[in-house]
Design a protein around this motif. Structure first.
Motif, PDB file in Angstrom:
ATOM      1  N   ARG A 128       0.832  -1.205   0.000  1.00  0.00           N
ATOM      2  CA  ARG A 128       0.000   0.000   0.000  1.00  0.00           C
ATOM      3  C   ARG A 128       0.867   1.254   0.000  1.00  0.00           C
ATOM      4  O   ARG A 128       0.576   2.234  -0.701  1.00  0.00           O
ATOM      5  N   ASP A 131       2.320   1.785  -3.415  1.00  0.00           N
ATOM      6  CA  ASP A 131       1.309   2.267  -4.367  1.00  0.00           C
ATOM      7  C   ASP A 131       1.024   3.759  -4.184  1.00  0.00           C
ATOM      8  O   ASP A 131       0.707   4.461  -5.152  1.00  0.00           O
ATOM      9  N   LEU A 132       1.149   4.232  -2.947  1.00  0.00           N
ATOM     10  CA  LEU A 132       0.867   5.642  -2.690  1.00  0.00           C
ATOM     11  C   LEU A 132       1.831   6.563  -3.427  1.00  0.00           C
ATOM     12  O   LEU A 132       1.484   7.695  -3.759  1.00  0.00           O
ATOM     13  N   TRP A 133       3.054   6.084  -3.674  1.00  0.00           N
ATOM     14  CA  TRP A 133       4.039   6.917  -4.373  1.00  0.00           C
ATOM     15  C   TRP A 133       3.521   7.353  -5.743  1.00  0.00           C
ATOM     16  O   TRP A 133       3.804   8.461  -6.195  1.00  0.00           O
ATOM     17  N   TYR A 134       2.744   6.490  -6.378  1.00  0.00           N
ATOM     18  CA  TYR A 134       2.255   6.782  -7.728  1.00  0.00           C
ATOM     19  C   TYR A 134       1.096   7.786  -7.722  1.00  0.00           C
ATOM     20  O   TYR A 134       0.652   8.219  -8.781  1.00  0.00           O
ATOM     21  N   THR A 135       0.618   8.159  -6.536  1.00  0.00           N
ATOM     22  CA  THR A 135      -0.464   9.146  -6.456  1.00  0.00           C
ATOM     23  C   THR A 135       0.048  10.533  -6.099  1.00  0.00           C
ATOM     24  O   THR A 135      -0.733  11.468  -5.952  1.00  0.00           O
ATOM     25  N   LYS A 136       1.380  10.678  -5.987  1.00  0.00           N
ATOM     26  CA  LYS A 136       1.946  11.943  -5.503  1.00  0.00           C
ATOM     27  C   LYS A 136       1.651  13.124  -6.422  1.00  0.00           C
ATOM     28  O   LYS A 136       1.620  14.269  -5.969  1.00  0.00           O
ATOM     29  N   ASP A 137       1.437  12.859  -7.717  1.00  0.00           N
ATOM     30  CA  ASP A 137       1.171  13.948  -8.655  1.00  0.00           C
ATOM     31  C   ASP A 137      -0.312  14.311  -8.747  1.00  0.00           C
ATOM     32  O   ASP A 137      -0.667  15.353  -9.305  1.00  0.00           O
ATOM     33  N   THR A 138      -1.160  13.450  -8.221  1.00  0.00           N
ATOM     34  CA  THR A 138      -2.603  13.700  -8.303  1.00  0.00           C
ATOM     35  C   THR A 138      -3.223  14.009  -6.942  1.00  0.00           C
ATOM     36  O   THR A 138      -4.309  14.600  -6.878  1.00  0.00           O
ATOM     37  N   ASP A 139      -2.562  13.617  -5.879  1.00  0.00           N
ATOM     38  CA  ASP A 139      -3.080  13.854  -4.527  1.00  0.00           C
ATOM     39  C   ASP A 139      -2.059  14.672  -3.742  1.00  0.00           C
ATOM     40  O   ASP A 139      -1.038  14.143  -3.310  1.00  0.00           O
ATOM     41  N   TYR A 142      -1.052  13.123  -0.339  1.00  0.00           N
ATOM     42  CA  TYR A 142      -0.782  11.684  -0.311  1.00  0.00           C
ATOM     43  C   TYR A 142       0.131  11.307   0.858  1.00  0.00           C
ATOM     44  O   TYR A 142       0.035  10.204   1.402  1.00  0.00           O
TER      45      TYR A 142
END
Length: 299
Positions: A128, A131-139, A142
């Motif tokens: 988990r 996976d959060l690393w890949y949301t850094k540009d959208t959230d 995060y």
């Protein structure tokens, strides 16, 4: 030689930006780090690639998605297999952070496995977090979810992974290892040799040769080159200095020696890497002494 525990720290661990501890996302390009130690608890999971762990003189080949727990004071290095897209996370909990919660990591040992169900829960928490690393540009927030997962992981480790024998690993040869690594990390930019190091530490050259091979699984020259290359790799990707200046600043005697060592270690030239660090992300080669290798692994 009477040295205190903190007199030869090899790595100073500082919190990552917006996180309470140091966190590395391997998808962001973290690769091989040569032998080092710190007063910190380190947890790691390379999710999609095998890796080689060197820990207190033992070399262990690990399959993908292995839980790795490195105790405070352990001399270690981690090397992922040659992959261009490693996935996973390393968490480093400094002594200062742990002491805020009444946890004395200098006197607690952790084991690498618990119950299979708990092990799976811990791996899933690392998944988990990765996976959060890949949301850094959208959230933009995060990192708040990351921090919650970090504390969840720490709670599991403290609850299920403490060594019931609660014995500290303390041997004279590990103190000597830390002493040698500290000296080299402080002087790698200088023209140091095995002979000059032996004179400084009041040891014989023969003793140092045998010690490096037996307890560090490498040679003085190999470790010094790795240390210089590691610093050069970081400088190339994070500064605008010329390759020649980087080579000389990192202790290489000349540019040609630097290029040859860089290409041999990383399978790419410094110029190629500087031109496009993502496309030419280095592959890493093993250079440990073979008779140190063990086929056992954590699981």
């Amino acid at each position: 030689m009477d040295l205190t525990y903190s007199a030869y720290n090899h790595e100073i661990v500082l919190p990552s930006k917006k996180h309470p501890i140091m966190i590395y996302f391997h998808a962001d390009g973290l690769g091989y780090v040569t032998h080092h130690w710190h007063r910190s608890l380190e947890l790691c999971d390379y999710i999609n690639t095998p890796c080689r762990l060197w820990n207190n003189g033992k070399i262990i080949d690990l399959p993908p998605d292995s839980l790795i727990i490195v105790n405070s004071g352990d001399i270690h290095s981690l090397m992922p297999e040659n992959r261009k897209d490693p996935q996973g996370v390393s968490l480093i909990f400094p002594d200062e952070f742990m002491s805020q919660y009444g946890i004395d990591i200098d006197h607690i040992r952790f084991t690498y496995t618990s119950d299979p169900i708990v092990d799976q829960r811990l791996r899933q928490a690392f998944h988990r977090l990765s996976d959060l690393w890949y949301t850094k540009d959208t959230d933009p927030y995060y990192y708040l979810l990351c921090n919650a997962e970090i504390f969840n992981i720490l709670h599991m480790v403290m609850t299920y992974y403490q060594d019931p024998s609660n014995t500290s690993y303390s041997h004279k040869h590990m103190e000597r290892c830390r002493e040698l690594l500290s000296y080299m990390s402080q002087h790698y930019q200088e023209n140091i040799t095995l002979q000059s190091m032996a004179r400084h530490l009041n040891l014989s050259v023969g003793y140092l040769c045998r010690f490096f091979k037996k307890y560090l699984g490498t040679t003085f020259k190999a470790h010094l080159t790795n240390l210089r290359l590691q610093q050069a790799l970081t400088a190339i990707s994070s500064t605008d200095r010329t390759l020649l200046n980087i080579a000389l600043d990192c202790g290489f005697p000349d540019y040609r020696t630097f290029v040859n060592a860089f290409r041999k270690k990383y399978q790419v030239s410094p110029r190629q890497y500087k031109k496009d660090p993502v496309r030419f992300r280095p592959d890493f080669t093993y250079d440990y002494i073979p008779d140190q290798t063990s086929n056992s692994h954590f699981r």
